[in-house]
Each structure stands twice: as C-alpha cells, then as structure tokens.
Design a protein around this motif. Structure first.
Motif, PDB file in Angstrom:
ATOM      1  N   THR A  94       0.843  -1.193   0.000  1.00  0.00           N
ATOM      2  CA  THR A  94       0.000   0.000   0.000  1.00  0.00           C
ATOM      3  C   THR A  94       0.878   1.243   0.000  1.00  0.00           C
ATOM      4  OG1 THR A  94      -1.862   1.090   1.123  1.00  0.00           O
ATOM      5  CG2 THR A  94      -0.191   0.068   2.526  1.00  0.00           C
ATOM      6  N   THR A  95       0.428   2.288  -0.658  1.00  0.00           N
ATOM      7  CA  THR A  95       1.186   3.525  -0.729  1.00  0.00           C
ATOM      8  C   THR A  95       1.117   4.272   0.597  1.00  0.00           C
ATOM      9  OG1 THR A  95      -0.736   4.701  -1.580  1.00  0.00           O
ATOM     10  CG2 THR A  95       0.806   3.801  -3.197  1.00  0.00           C
ATOM     11  N   ASN A  96       2.104   5.118   0.843  1.00  0.00           N
ATOM     12  CA  ASN A  96       2.153   5.932   2.066  1.00  0.00           C
ATOM     13  C   ASN A  96       1.774   7.372   1.718  1.00  0.00           C
ATOM     14  OD1 ASN A  96       3.208   3.842   3.776  1.00  0.00           O
ATOM     15  ND2 ASN A  96       5.152   4.082   2.723  1.00  0.00           N
ATOM     16  N   ALA A  97       0.520   7.705   1.889  1.00  0.00           N
ATOM     17  CA  ALA A  97       0.057   9.059   1.616  1.00  0.00           C
ATOM     18  C   ALA A  97      -1.108   9.393   2.531  1.00  0.00           C
ATOM     19  CB  ALA A  97      -0.368   9.191   0.160  1.00  0.00           C
ATOM     20  N   LYS A  98      -1.276  10.698   2.824  1.00  0.00           N
ATOM     21  CA  LYS A  98      -2.303  11.132   3.779  1.00  0.00           C
ATOM     22  C   LYS A  98      -3.698  11.219   3.167  1.00  0.00           C
ATOM     23  CE  LYS A  98       0.903  13.824   6.624  1.00  0.00           C
ATOM     24  NZ  LYS A  98       1.265  15.187   7.085  1.00  0.00           N
ATOM     25  N   ASN A  99      -3.774  11.625   1.898  1.00  0.00           N
ATOM     26  CA  ASN A  99      -5.086  11.918   1.343  1.00  0.00           C
ATOM     27  C   ASN A  99      -5.530  10.965   0.239  1.00  0.00           C
ATOM     28  OD1 ASN A  99      -3.172  12.783  -0.461  1.00  0.00           O
ATOM     29  ND2 ASN A  99      -4.255  14.643  -1.042  1.00  0.00           N
ATOM     30  N   GLY A 100      -4.881   9.837   0.131  1.00  0.00           N
ATOM     31  CA  GLY A 100      -5.263   8.849  -0.863  1.00  0.00           C
ATOM     32  C   GLY A 100      -4.462   7.579  -0.690  1.00  0.00           C
ATOM     33  N   ARG A 101      -4.969   6.495  -1.244  1.00  0.00           N
ATOM     34  CA  ARG A 101      -4.288   5.215  -1.046  1.00  0.00           C
ATOM     35  C   ARG A 101      -4.505   4.309  -2.247  1.00  0.00           C
ATOM     36  NH1 ARG A 101      -4.305   2.047   4.570  1.00  0.00           N
ATOM     37  NH2 ARG A 101      -3.327   4.036   4.977  1.00  0.00           N
ATOM     38  N   VAL A 102      -3.455   3.568  -2.584  1.00  0.00           N
ATOM     39  CA  VAL A 102      -3.536   2.497  -3.570  1.00  0.00           C
ATOM     40  C   VAL A 102      -3.024   1.237  -2.887  1.00  0.00           C
ATOM     41  CG1 VAL A 102      -2.821   1.652  -5.834  1.00  0.00           C
ATOM     42  CG2 VAL A 102      -3.122   4.101  -5.466  1.00  0.00           C
ATOM     43  N   THR A 103      -3.800   0.150  -2.978  1.00  0.00           N
ATOM     44  CA  THR A 103      -3.473  -1.088  -2.283  1.00  0.00           C
ATOM     45  C   THR A 103      -3.513  -2.264  -3.242  1.00  0.00           C
ATOM     46  OG1 THR A 103      -4.397  -0.264  -0.200  1.00  0.00           O
ATOM     47  CG2 THR A 103      -4.186  -2.644  -0.424  1.00  0.00           C
ATOM     48  N   PHE A 104      -2.516  -3.142  -3.129  1.00  0.00           N
ATOM     49  CA  PHE A 104      -2.507  -4.408  -3.865  1.00  0.00           C
ATOM     50  C   PHE A 104      -2.410  -5.523  -2.840  1.00  0.00           C
ATOM     51  CE2 PHE A 104       0.190  -7.460  -6.589  1.00  0.00           C
ATOM     52  CZ  PHE A 104      -0.939  -8.132  -7.015  1.00  0.00           C
ATOM     53  N   GLN A 105      -3.435  -6.382  -2.789  1.00  0.00           N
ATOM     54  CA  GLN A 105      -3.428  -7.486  -1.834  1.00  0.00           C
ATOM     55  C   GLN A 105      -3.699  -8.807  -2.542  1.00  0.00           C
ATOM     56  OE1 GLN A 105      -6.483  -6.818   1.097  1.00  0.00           O
ATOM     57  NE2 GLN A 105      -8.153  -7.093  -0.350  1.00  0.00           N
ATOM     58  N   ARG A 106      -3.162  -9.882  -1.969  1.00  0.00           N
ATOM     59  CA  ARG A 106      -3.387 -11.233  -2.472  1.00  0.00           C
ATOM     60  C   ARG A 106      -3.136 -12.216  -1.338  1.00  0.00           C
ATOM     61  NH1 ARG A 106       0.879  -7.652  -3.223  1.00  0.00           N
ATOM     62  NH2 ARG A 106       2.697  -8.534  -4.224  1.00  0.00           N
ATOM     63  N   PHE A 107      -3.629 -13.454  -1.508  1.00  0.00           N
ATOM     64  CA  PHE A 107      -3.552 -14.479  -0.467  1.00  0.00           C
ATOM     65  C   PHE A 107      -2.820 -15.702  -1.022  1.00  0.00           C
ATOM     66  CE2 PHE A 107      -7.089 -11.755   0.473  1.00  0.00           C
ATOM     67  CZ  PHE A 107      -7.059 -11.610   1.855  1.00  0.00           C
ATOM     68  N   PRO A 108      -1.484 -15.741  -0.886  1.00  0.00           N
ATOM     69  CA  PRO A 108      -0.711 -16.833  -1.467  1.00  0.00           C
ATOM     70  C   PRO A 108      -0.788 -18.130  -0.645  1.00  0.00           C
ATOM     71  CG  PRO A 108       0.618 -14.852  -1.154  1.00  0.00           C
ATOM     72  CD  PRO A 108      -0.622 -14.690  -0.352  1.00  0.00           C
ATOM     73  N   VAL A 109      -0.887 -19.241  -1.352  1.00  0.00           N
ATOM     74  CA  VAL A 109      -0.741 -20.574  -0.767  1.00  0.00           C
ATOM     75  C   VAL A 109       0.557 -21.152  -1.303  1.00  0.00           C
ATOM     76  CG1 VAL A 109      -1.692 -22.905  -0.647  1.00  0.00           C
ATOM     77  CG2 VAL A 109      -3.228 -20.923  -0.566  1.00  0.00           C
ATOM     78  N   GLU A 110       1.409 -21.656  -0.393  1.00  0.00           N
ATOM     79  CA  GLU A 110       2.717 -22.167  -0.794  1.00  0.00           C
ATOM     80  C   GLU A 110       2.913 -23.597  -0.294  1.00  0.00           C
ATOM     81  OE1 GLU A 110       5.727 -19.516   0.651  1.00  0.00           O
ATOM     82  OE2 GLU A 110       4.982 -17.800  -0.507  1.00  0.00           O
ATOM     83  N   LEU A 111       3.583 -24.400  -1.110  1.00  0.00           N
ATOM     84  CA  LEU A 111       3.969 -25.755  -0.730  1.00  0.00           C
ATOM     85  C   LEU A 111       5.392 -25.975  -1.199  1.00  0.00           C
ATOM     86  CD1 LEU A 111       3.123 -28.470   0.520  1.00  0.00           C
ATOM     87  CD2 LEU A 111       2.425 -29.187  -1.778  1.00  0.00           C
ATOM     88  N   MET A 112       6.278 -26.347  -0.246  1.00  0.00           N
ATOM     89  CA  MET A 112       7.690 -26.475  -0.561  1.00  0.00           C
ATOM     90  C   MET A 112       8.289 -27.752   0.011  1.00  0.00           C
ATOM     91  SD  MET A 112       9.142 -22.630   0.161  1.00  0.00           S
ATOM     92  CE  MET A 112      10.657 -23.050  -0.701  1.00  0.00           C
ATOM     93  N   ALA A 113       9.342 -28.238  -0.641  1.00  0.00           N
ATOM     94  CA  ALA A 113      10.210 -29.286  -0.097  1.00  0.00           C
ATOM     95  C   ALA A 113      11.536 -28.619   0.239  1.00  0.00           C
ATOM     96  CB  ALA A 113      10.415 -30.399  -1.112  1.00  0.00           C
ATOM     97  N   LYS A 114      12.020 -28.822   1.466  1.00  0.00           N
ATOM     98  CA  LYS A 114      13.281 -28.205   1.885  1.00  0.00           C
ATOM     99  C   LYS A 114      14.304 -29.280   2.223  1.00  0.00           C
ATOM    100  CE  LYS A 114      11.674 -23.672   3.376  1.00  0.00           C
ATOM    101  NZ  LYS A 114      11.913 -22.560   4.332  1.00  0.00           N
TER     102      LYS A 114
END
Length: 197
Positions: A94-114
C-alpha cells in the motif's frame, strides 16, 4: 496526493534480523516432527501495476511483486534430509500518503520441499499460487481504479539459515498474473523471517 516515505518497516526488519543472529544455536526438528511457524517476507520486483503521481510532482510505481507477506503454516520433518512446508499468507502493498491510497493485496498458498544441508542451513523448492488478488484505490489516488488480476501458479527457490527457533530466508519467486489478455510478471526477490514453535 502528498508524498510521505516511511522507512519504519525496513528498520524493523533489520532489527529483527539482528536479534535473530543473536538467538543462539539451531534447534532442528526431529524426523516425524511437525512444527508450526509464522513468518514475514519483504519483497520487491515485477511489472508495474500502477503509476501513482503525487502533488509535489514525484511518482511511485507499484510493482506486481512488491509488498510485505505475513504467513503461517506447518513444517513436517520427513527424515534427516527433507522437510515439507506448507503455508497460507497475506501479501500486501500500500502507498504511504495522507489523502489517498492504492493497495494491492493477495492471499498466497505455498507448498515447498526443503533439503537440510546441515542442522542450520537448508534450501527449498516449491510452488506458490496467489489467490484473490485485487488492486484498489481511494481518495486523491482514485484515478488508478480497481481491478483483480488472476494469479497463476509460480515457482519458489528459497534459502534459509536457522538461529535457534528463528529462520532468516532469501527467496526468489517466479509468478505471474493475467488481466484480460494482458500478462503481468510478478517475479520478485524477498528477504524474510520465520519463527518456529
């Protein structure tokens, strides 16, 4: 829109990394053990999703890989060499501003072998799918509009070093989005912290 840069998140991440480095010897999980974990990743990269123009004439690009990811999941130690790790996250920019905002959100699912190189270091490979991606704007930034790019399955390469119950990671994520006929590259690098319990 007035421009206000905020470095607190970056400073907080550096402080947490420093604390992790002082936290002592690794506490590796035993084969067959399942551990929970919570984590935070700070990433940047990818194609520009939106260009924000401030009232002072400066501009800011919102990239498809930018933002902070908060996540939680399970780490299953299969044997001496391998672990399987799954997580659900919330990735936000999200942008850092007092009088307006733009936000990009998402919900990632991850599966890994380590793969455990030794009791402290391991490398991981896996897949990630970002669900429910959405860009929204308000106030003086409302000209950006609102749209929902569709996340596609991507690849993760991850290196992690353990300090006690804290893991410090560096990762590369190769993912993409589609918006109508447009393809958006969300590939990014990130640094992260994981706490195992």
């Amino acid at each position: 829109m007035s421009h206000k840069k905020d470095h607190n998140m970056f400073k907080t991440t550096l402080a947490a990394v420093a604390l992790a480095a002082l936290s002592g010897a690794a506490l590796a999980a035993e084969p067959g053990q399942v551990r929970g974990f919570v984590g935070l990743d700070l990433g940047s990269g990818g194609d520009t999703l939106a260009n924000i123009r401030y009232t002072d004439g400066s501009t800011q690009d919102m990239k498809a890989g930018d933002g902070v990811q908060f996540k939680g999941g399970l780490d299953y130690r299969v044997d001496e060499d391998w672990s399987v790790v799954g997580s659900l996250g919330y990735h936000l920019y999200t942008t850092n501003a007092k009088n307006g905002r733009v936000t990009f959100q998402r919900f990632p699912v991850e599966l890994m072998a380590k793969y455990n190189l030794n009791p402290k270091a391991r490398i991981g490979f896996g897949v990630r799918v970002p669900f429910a991606a959405n860009v929204s704007s308000s106030g003086a930034a409302s000209q950006v509009g609102e749209f929902s790019p569709k996340g596609k399955k991507g690849l993760i390469v991850d290196g992690e070093y353990l300090f006690g119950k804290v893991g410090v990671s560096l990762r590369w994520t190769n993912e993409s989005y589609t918006l109508g006929s447009q393809s958006i590259d969300g590939t990014h690098f990130s640094v992260g912290l994981n706490y195992y319990f």
